[in-house]
Design a protein around this motif. Structure first.
Motif, PDB file in Angstrom:
ATOM      1  N   LEU A 227       0.815  -1.215   0.000  1.00 44.53           N
ATOM      2  CA  LEU A 227       0.000   0.000   0.000  1.00 44.53           C
ATOM      3  C   LEU A 227       0.851   1.269   0.000  1.00 44.53           C
ATOM      4  N   MET A 228       2.071   1.168   0.477  1.00 44.08           N
ATOM      5  CA  MET A 228       2.937   2.344   0.579  1.00 44.08           C
ATOM      6  C   MET A 228       3.633   2.690  -0.736  1.00 44.08           C
ATOM      7  N   ARG A 229       3.575   1.791  -1.711  1.00 44.03           N
ATOM      8  CA  ARG A 229       4.260   2.056  -2.980  1.00 44.03           C
ATOM      9  C   ARG A 229       3.574   3.185  -3.746  1.00 44.03           C
ATOM     10  N   LYS A 230       4.368   3.919  -4.508  1.00 44.98           N
ATOM     11  CA  LYS A 230       3.822   4.979  -5.343  1.00 44.98           C
ATOM     12  C   LYS A 230       3.412   4.402  -6.692  1.00 44.98           C
ATOM     13  N   GLY A 231       2.218   4.744  -7.115  1.00 40.88           N
ATOM     14  CA  GLY A 231       1.706   4.226  -8.374  1.00 40.88           C
ATOM     15  C   GLY A 231       1.941   5.160  -9.545  1.00 40.88           C
ATOM     16  N   LEU A 232       1.643   4.661 -10.728  1.00 40.04           N
ATOM     17  CA  LEU A 232       1.779   5.431 -11.969  1.00 40.04           C
ATOM     18  C   LEU A 232       0.674   6.473 -12.074  1.00 40.04           C
ATOM     19  N   ARG A 233       1.030   7.686 -12.468  1.00 41.66           N
ATOM     20  CA  ARG A 233       0.024   8.726 -12.708  1.00 41.66           C
ATOM     21  C   ARG A 233      -0.627   8.480 -14.058  1.00 41.66           C
ATOM     22  N   ALA A 234      -1.955   8.579 -14.092  1.00 48.06           N
ATOM     23  CA  ALA A 234      -2.704   8.264 -15.305  1.00 48.06           C
ATOM     24  C   ALA A 234      -2.809   9.443 -16.265  1.00 48.06           C
ATOM     25  N   GLY A 235      -2.542  10.653 -15.777  1.00 46.26           N
ATOM     26  CA  GLY A 235      -2.684  11.822 -16.650  1.00 46.26           C
ATOM     27  C   GLY A 235      -4.072  12.422 -16.604  1.00 46.26           C
ATOM     28  N   VAL A 236      -5.028  11.695 -16.020  1.00 46.10           N
ATOM     29  CA  VAL A 236      -6.374  12.191 -15.746  1.00 46.10           C
ATOM     30  C   VAL A 236      -6.714  11.745 -14.329  1.00 46.10           C
ATOM     31  N   PRO A 237      -7.669  12.418 -13.662  1.00 43.78           N
ATOM     32  CA  PRO A 237      -8.019  12.014 -12.302  1.00 43.78           C
ATOM     33  C   PRO A 237      -8.491  10.552 -12.237  1.00 43.78           C
ATOM     34  N   VAL A 238      -8.059   9.850 -11.204  1.00 41.88           N
ATOM     35  CA  VAL A 238      -8.446   8.455 -10.983  1.00 41.88           C
ATOM     36  C   VAL A 238      -9.226   8.375  -9.676  1.00 41.88           C
ATOM     37  N   ILE A 239     -10.452   7.892  -9.774  1.00 45.13           N
ATOM     38  CA  ILE A 239     -11.296   7.679  -8.596  1.00 45.13           C
ATOM     39  C   ILE A 239     -11.423   6.177  -8.394  1.00 45.13           C
ATOM     40  N   CYS A 240     -10.896   5.694  -7.295  1.00 47.09           N
ATOM     41  CA  CYS A 240     -10.927   4.263  -6.997  1.00 47.09           C
ATOM     42  C   CYS A 240     -12.127   3.947  -6.109  1.00 47.09           C
ATOM     43  N   VAL A 241     -12.900   2.952  -6.512  1.00 47.83           N
ATOM     44  CA  VAL A 241     -14.014   2.454  -5.698  1.00 47.83           C
ATOM     45  C   VAL A 241     -13.624   1.067  -5.202  1.00 47.83           C
ATOM     46  N   GLY A 242     -13.354   0.959  -3.912  1.00 48.18           N
ATOM     47  CA  GLY A 242     -12.871  -0.300  -3.376  1.00 48.18           C
ATOM     48  C   GLY A 242     -13.557  -0.687  -2.087  1.00 48.18           C
ATOM     49  N   ASN A 243     -13.016  -1.701  -1.436  1.00 47.00           N
ATOM     50  CA  ASN A 243     -13.499  -2.089  -0.114  1.00 47.00           C
ATOM     51  C   ASN A 243     -12.333  -2.623   0.699  1.00 47.00           C
ATOM     52  N   TYR A 244     -12.538  -2.694   1.997  1.00 43.38           N
ATOM     53  CA  TYR A 244     -11.461  -3.110   2.892  1.00 43.38           C
ATOM     54  C   TYR A 244     -11.241  -4.622   2.896  1.00 43.38           C
ATOM     55  N   GLY A 245     -12.272  -5.371   2.560  1.00 37.28           N
ATOM     56  CA  GLY A 245     -12.188  -6.819   2.677  1.00 37.28           C
ATOM     57  C   GLY A 245     -12.608  -7.543   1.424  1.00 37.28           C
ATOM     58  N   LEU A 246     -12.584  -8.859   1.507  1.00 40.68           N
ATOM     59  CA  LEU A 246     -13.042  -9.714   0.428  1.00 40.68           C
ATOM     60  C   LEU A 246     -14.563  -9.843   0.515  1.00 40.68           C
ATOM     61  N   GLY A 247     -15.192 -10.090  -0.622  1.00 42.43           N
ATOM     62  CA  GLY A 247     -16.638 -10.277  -0.623  1.00 42.43           C
ATOM     63  C   GLY A 247     -17.368  -9.076  -1.190  1.00 42.43           C
ATOM     64  N   GLY A 248     -18.634  -9.277  -1.492  1.00 43.66           N
ATOM     65  CA  GLY A 248     -19.434  -8.236  -2.124  1.00 43.66           C
ATOM     66  C   GLY A 248     -19.997  -7.242  -1.126  1.00 43.66           C
ATOM     67  N   VAL A 249     -19.907  -5.951  -1.461  1.00 42.42           N
ATOM     68  CA  VAL A 249     -20.448  -4.906  -0.591  1.00 42.42           C
ATOM     69  C   VAL A 249     -21.285  -3.887  -1.377  1.00 42.42           C
ATOM     70  N   GLY A 250     -21.325  -4.025  -2.712  1.00 43.31           N
ATOM     71  CA  GLY A 250     -22.063  -3.061  -3.526  1.00 43.31           C
ATOM     72  C   GLY A 250     -21.171  -2.130  -4.317  1.00 43.31           C
ATOM     73  N   LYS A 251     -19.937  -2.575  -4.646  1.00 43.63           N
ATOM     74  CA  LYS A 251     -19.029  -1.706  -5.418  1.00 43.63           C
ATOM     75  C   LYS A 251     -19.572  -1.411  -6.813  1.00 43.63           C
TER      76      LYS A 251
END
Length: 335
Positions: free
Chosen positions: A33-57
């Motif tokens: 999680l601490m690694r720096k990722g690649l910049r996409a050149g446009v805004p990136v909105i991540c929709v995620g969850n803390y755990g495994l399993g379905g939550v409504g993403k």
């Protein structure tokens, strides 16, 4: 995979025995999680969850896409294509591809939103931008460091919360909670329960946005099932929530069958469902995600035509607050 029941119990011997493995897995995940990722050149909105399993993403991604369009943006979804055999990068064609090729969730979303499937997420940036993306909606990938995220929006179920709060395999968490909380910009709590209240208080204290939302069923399936007894089946992260939703709408669920998440329906499954429904005079109903997998082959397609898809839309309790948040964060990302 079907989530182990002990993940959602306060304490169990099995969870305690697996805790050392969870600690090792969590240490590796926290470091990633601490690694720096690649910049996409446009805004990136991540929709995620803390755990495994379905939550409504998936409903959250679709709702965000609608809001972004109303703000004048051109959102394109970037997905790993879980459950699909094609590595990509490629644009999902809802009329040509199958769930076996690109995954059930990308196939479902592609009916209304441009979707790029790419097993290596960074490789999906160029095709997304080629489609004119002004914003990339990253479907899942919160714990994946490949891309830099301008907004990390976490979805959590109000009834189940985080289960026993242990890290996989001792519990459902994908990484230690503290490491994930520190990278959360906004939290969406789906449902009316109180299991996520502790997480919400933490995000509030950190200055993050906390929103409540609910899944609103479409009128068409309710009308189609009114006055009929039904056989409900689902292969999603939390089938029980689907069955509860049906009953909450006044639908008479006479029988139900739960499959594992992303379950690949076989001809035997279909035959058993058909025979059981015919024997008791029941109408068959399932989720849109399950229906996407039922359109895989000709024999399954014929069965799918007889199944009522129970479509839902995610509605935010305070959409104006979300809109203001998105406008501000997108402008900040562009600066």
């Amino acid at each position: 995979m079907r989530e182990p029941a002990f993940w959602h119990r306060p304490s169990s011997l099995l969870s305690q025995l697996l805790a050392p493995l969870g600690a090792l897995y969590g240490a590796v995940s926290a470091r990633r999680l601490m690694r720096k990722g690649l910049r996409a050149g446009v805004p990136v909105i991540c929709v995620g969850n803390y755990g495994l399993g379905g939550v409504g993403k998936t409903p959250t991604v679709m709702a965000l896409a609608g809001i972004l369009r109303s703000l004048g943006e051109t959102p394109v979804v970037l997905s790993r294509g879980y459950g699909g055999r094609l590595h990509g990068p490629l644009q999902v064609d809802a009329h040509r591809h199958t769930a076996t090729e690109v995954g059930d969730e990308p196939l479902m979303m592609a009916r209304t939103i441009p979707v790029i499937v790419s097993r290596q997420r960074a490789a999906g940036i160029a095709p997304a931008r080629a489609l004119g993306a002004s914003v990339i909606l990253l479907d899942d990938g919160f714990q994946n460091p490949a891309l830099s995220k301008d907004v990390s929006l976490i979805v959590i179920d109000a009834d189940r919360g985080l289960g026993n709060k242990r890290v996989f395999p001792a519990g459902p968490l994908r990484a230690p909670l503290s490491a994930q909380l520190s990278r959360t910009d906004a939290l969406v709590i789906v449902g009316l329960g109180a299991a996520a209240d502790g997480v919400a208080a933490n995000i509030n204290a950190r200055g993050g946005l906390v929103l409540r939302a609910k899944l609103v069923p479409d009128d068409a399936p309710i009308a189609a099932l009114r006055g009929r007894r039904v056989y409900a089946f689902a292969g999603i992260g939390d089938p029980a929530r689907f069955f509860r939703s049906l009953r909450a709408c006044g639908i008479d669920v006479a029988a139900e069958r739960a499959f594992s998440d992303h379950h690949p329906f076989s001809q035997r499954d279909i035959t058993e469902l058909q025979e059981a429904a015919a024997r008791d005079g029941l109408a068959l109903v399932t989720t849109e995600k399950d229906l996407a997998r039922l359109r895989n082959g000709e024999s399954l397609k014929a069965f799918a035509q007889a199944v009522v898809p129970f479509a839902v839309t995610l509605a935010f309790d305070d959409e104006p607050a979300l809109r203001s948040f998105l406008v501000e964060r997108i402008a900040q990302a562009r600066r």
